[in-house]
Design a protein around this motif. Structure first.
Motif, mmCIF file in Angstrom:
data_model
loop_
_atom_site.group_PDB
_atom_site.id
_atom_site.type_symbol
_atom_site.label_atom_id
_atom_site.label_comp_id
_atom_site.label_asym_id
_atom_site.label_seq_id
_atom_site.Cartn_x
_atom_site.Cartn_y
_atom_site.Cartn_z
ATOM 1 N N ASP A 235 0.996 -1.294 0.042
ATOM 2 C CA ASP A 235 0.016 0.184 0.009
ATOM 3 C C ASP A 235 0.877 1.217 0.099
ATOM 4 O O ASP A 235 1.604 1.339 0.719
ATOM 5 C CB ASP A 235 -0.878 -0.189 1.144
ATOM 6 N N TYR A 236 0.819 1.941 -1.031
ATOM 7 C CA TYR A 236 1.562 3.089 -1.229
ATOM 8 C C TYR A 236 0.981 4.465 -0.540
ATOM 9 O O TYR A 236 1.584 5.757 -0.393
ATOM 10 C CB TYR A 236 1.733 3.634 -2.546
ATOM 11 N N GLY A 237 -0.001 4.251 -0.199
ATOM 12 C CA GLY A 237 -1.179 5.574 0.392
ATOM 13 C C GLY A 237 -1.347 6.575 -0.888
ATOM 14 O O GLY A 237 -1.356 5.971 -1.928
ATOM 15 N N THR A 238 -1.314 8.035 -0.290
ATOM 16 C CA THR A 238 -1.506 8.912 -1.558
ATOM 17 C C THR A 238 -0.610 10.046 -1.140
ATOM 18 O O THR A 238 -0.239 10.383 -0.117
ATOM 19 C CB THR A 238 -3.080 9.247 -1.627
ATOM 20 N N GLY A 239 -0.315 10.853 -2.214
ATOM 21 C CA GLY A 239 0.507 12.021 -1.974
ATOM 22 C C GLY A 239 0.601 12.703 -3.338
ATOM 23 O O GLY A 239 0.717 12.158 -4.326
ATOM 24 N N SER A 240 0.976 14.168 -3.054
ATOM 25 C CA SER A 240 1.020 15.118 -4.427
ATOM 26 C C SER A 240 2.401 14.763 -5.082
ATOM 27 O O SER A 240 2.778 15.227 -6.264
ATOM 28 C CB SER A 240 0.686 16.422 -4.303
ATOM 29 N N ALA A 241 3.389 14.242 -4.367
ATOM 30 C CA ALA A 241 4.845 14.049 -4.581
ATOM 31 C C ALA A 241 5.163 12.639 -4.443
ATOM 32 O O ALA A 241 4.566 11.786 -4.651
ATOM 33 C CB ALA A 241 5.712 15.073 -4.037
ATOM 34 N N TRP A 242 6.493 12.299 -3.912
ATOM 35 C CA TRP A 242 6.734 11.342 -3.550
ATOM 36 C C TRP A 242 5.981 10.792 -2.201
ATOM 37 O O TRP A 242 5.900 11.533 -1.153
ATOM 38 C CB TRP A 242 8.288 10.951 -3.107
ATOM 39 N N HIS A 243 5.551 9.393 -2.176
ATOM 40 C CA HIS A 243 4.835 9.101 -0.993
ATOM 41 C C HIS A 243 5.047 7.458 -0.940
ATOM 42 O O HIS A 243 5.168 6.968 -2.035
ATOM 43 C CB HIS A 243 3.433 9.332 -1.021
ATOM 44 N N GLY A 244 4.903 6.981 0.283
ATOM 45 C CA GLY A 244 5.248 5.454 0.437
ATOM 46 C C GLY A 244 5.341 5.153 1.780
ATOM 47 O O GLY A 244 5.805 5.956 2.842
ATOM 48 N N PRO A 245 5.525 3.795 2.073
ATOM 49 C CA PRO A 245 5.870 3.270 3.394
ATOM 50 C C PRO A 245 7.327 3.484 3.791
ATOM 51 O O PRO A 245 8.256 3.344 2.962
ATOM 52 C CB PRO A 245 5.591 1.967 3.471
ATOM 53 N N ALA A 246 7.505 3.492 5.099
ATOM 54 C CA ALA A 246 9.025 3.654 5.718
ATOM 55 C C ALA A 246 9.081 3.014 6.856
ATOM 56 O O ALA A 246 7.966 3.332 7.848
ATOM 57 C CB ALA A 246 9.344 5.046 5.642
ATOM 58 N N VAL A 247 9.762 2.178 7.172
ATOM 59 C CA VAL A 247 10.012 1.312 8.290
ATOM 60 C C VAL A 247 11.606 1.684 8.843
ATOM 61 O O VAL A 247 12.430 1.838 8.010
ATOM 62 C CB VAL A 247 9.709 -0.087 8.271
#
Length: 475
Positions: A235-247
């Motif tokens: 799941d990358y989620g949403t965003g107007s530029a770079w977006h995505g998960p981070a752990v």
């Protein structure tokens, strides 16, 4: 009348005719040195020239149009950048390493054509098609081994040595030559391990937590999961530029000198945008650097980056388009004092093994001590951009080691399970599929002499087994 197999392929429409020119041996050019006042001359070593092979062929087609298409197919099959295996039906137990030379002119009739295909063999010798293989365990290595080369010429071997214990060196000793990598320990130089692994990822999300940092140029959103052993964004989620998960995950140590390697699998189709970023984190969980493989352009070029930072300072000492359209490989960074070294390596899968194809090194010297924060944790981020479809973006794994610098010591070159491959034909040494050219100054890549050869492997007690492969070679 038979045909031939070239580069592992055959053509049913091609037949070899009588009249072929296949010399019984490679051309020999004698070098005779003449001396004024001396009758005759002095014989010096001859030059063995490339072996030419002229093969008359018959090509059967359905009609003239089909004949032209077959000529195109021949060109696609026979024109290679490098010499490849050539085996004739009437000489099935010999291999020539050949490539086409010159042009191919057909005498064309409606349903067939005849002509001569000219091959040239830069390696002028022939080889037995069946590769000889010898397997020797530690017990048989203790007293040395015997290998018989039944060809008419010396031939280069391939040695695969798997270790059962740590060692600082490996010797392969022949009757006239030897090969050595590493260095033997002495009373003045104790052995030590330069790299001590302190953390390694496993194919599970256990131990990973939501990142305390924000991925560069974007937002943290979405989910990372495990698929077929790889870390992927489900799941990358949403965003107007770079977006995505981070752990992130602690490495269980705080290191001032460290080695961090990350394995990637990144590619995209036209128009897809994607990135994988592996972060180096300090004791506060904030970035002190990152290793990146990304696709930021619709034309799908993969780019690689290595960044180090501290406070408001940041340096990209690797920042370039990768030469491959997809990146199945790894990026690593090593810090020793003020010196940073990074590698970018492309890998390939061959016979179920992952081997390194190409590897490039980059360095940066922190002369002003601006990037000296300790490494305490690592982070993984997989990103998409705006509403663009993401491409393939996978982490295949990661590992961190401490770096031990010891004066007056001898470094271990391998440990249990490591495999060293000595390719005496290509003059290359590999460790676990990667180039490892730490050869002793006096050592050399030697050949198995004609007849019986005695070989000794040292230190035999650290070796689990040795596999030797070679092809008998003929004039």
């Amino acid at each position: 009348m038979g045909s031939f197999t070239f580069n592992g392929q055959r053509r049913s429409y091609l037949t070899v005719l009588r009249g072929r020119k296949r010399p019984g041996w490679a051309p020999i050019r004698r070098n005779i040195l003449t001396v004024p006042g001396l009758s005759g001359g002095l014989n010096s070593l001859p030059d063995i020239e490339p072996r030419p092979l002229d093969i008359p062929v018959f090509i059967e087609a359905e009609n003239m149009t089909d004949l032209q298409l077959l000529k195109e197919d021949l060109a696609d099959w026979l024109i290679t950048d490098d010499p490849v295996e050539l085996i004739f039906d009437d000489e099935p137990n010999r291999i020539y390493y050949a490539q086409v030379d010159g042009s191919f002119d057909l005498d064309e009739l409606v349903y067939y054509g005849t002509g001569v295909i000219s091959f040239i063999c830069p390696d002028p010798y022939k080889y037995r098609t069946a590769e000889a293989v010898g397997y020797y365990n530690q017990e048989t290595l203790q007293s040395g081994i015997l290998i018989e080369n039944t060809g008419t010429l010396p031939t280069p071997p391939m040695f695969e040595v798997e270790l059962k214990d740590k060692t600082t060196y490996l010797d392969i000793i022949g009757e006239k030559d030897y090969m050595r990598i590493g260095k033997s320990e002495s009373t003045e130089e104790a052995p030590y391990e330069k790299y001590q692994k302190v953390w390694e990822s496993t194919p599970t999300m256990t131990g990973w937590a939501s990142a305390s940092y924000v991925p560069d140029g974007g937002v943290k959103t979405g989910t990372i999961s495990i698929q077929n052993g790889d870390f992927v964004a489900t799941d990358y989620g949403t965003g107007s530029a770079w977006h995505g998960p981070a752990v992130m995950q602690s490495i269980g140590s705080v290191l001032s000198d460290y080695y961090f390697r990350v394995f990637f699998n990144v590619s995209s189709n036209h128009g897809q945008i994607t990135r994988c970023e592996a972060y180096l984190l300090n004791t506060s969980g904030q970035p002190i650097g990152k290793l990146v493989a990304l696709v930021r352009h619709a034309s799908s070029e993969v780019e690689v980056e290595v960044n180090i930072r501290s406070g408001g300072k940041s340096t990209y000492f690797v920042n370039q388009k990768w030469k491959f359209r997809s990146f199945l490989g790894y990026i690593d960074i090593e810090k020793v004092g003020t010196r940073f070294t990074a590698h970018v390596a492309q890998q390939r899968v061959e016979n179920g093994e992952i081997l390194t194809s190409e590897k490039y090194a980059f360095t940066f010297n922190d002369l002003n001590n601006e990037y000296q924060e300790d490494l305490a944790a690592v982070g993984l981020h997989i990103g998409a951009n705006n509403k663009n479809t993401p491409g393939k973006a996978r982490f295949r794994g990661a590992e961190v080691s401490s770096v031990n610098q010891q004066e007056n010591g001898v470094e271990y070159i391998g440990e249990s399970g490591d495999t060293f491959t000595f390719d005496h034909k290509a003059s290359r040494i590999f460790k676990n599929g990667e180039l490892f050219m730490r050869k002793d100054f006096g050592a050399r890549f030697f050949e198995l002499a004609k007849g019986m050869n005695t070989l000794v492997f040292n230190p035999a007690e650290t070796i689990d087994h040795v596999k030797v492969r070679w092809r008998d070679r003929f004039k």
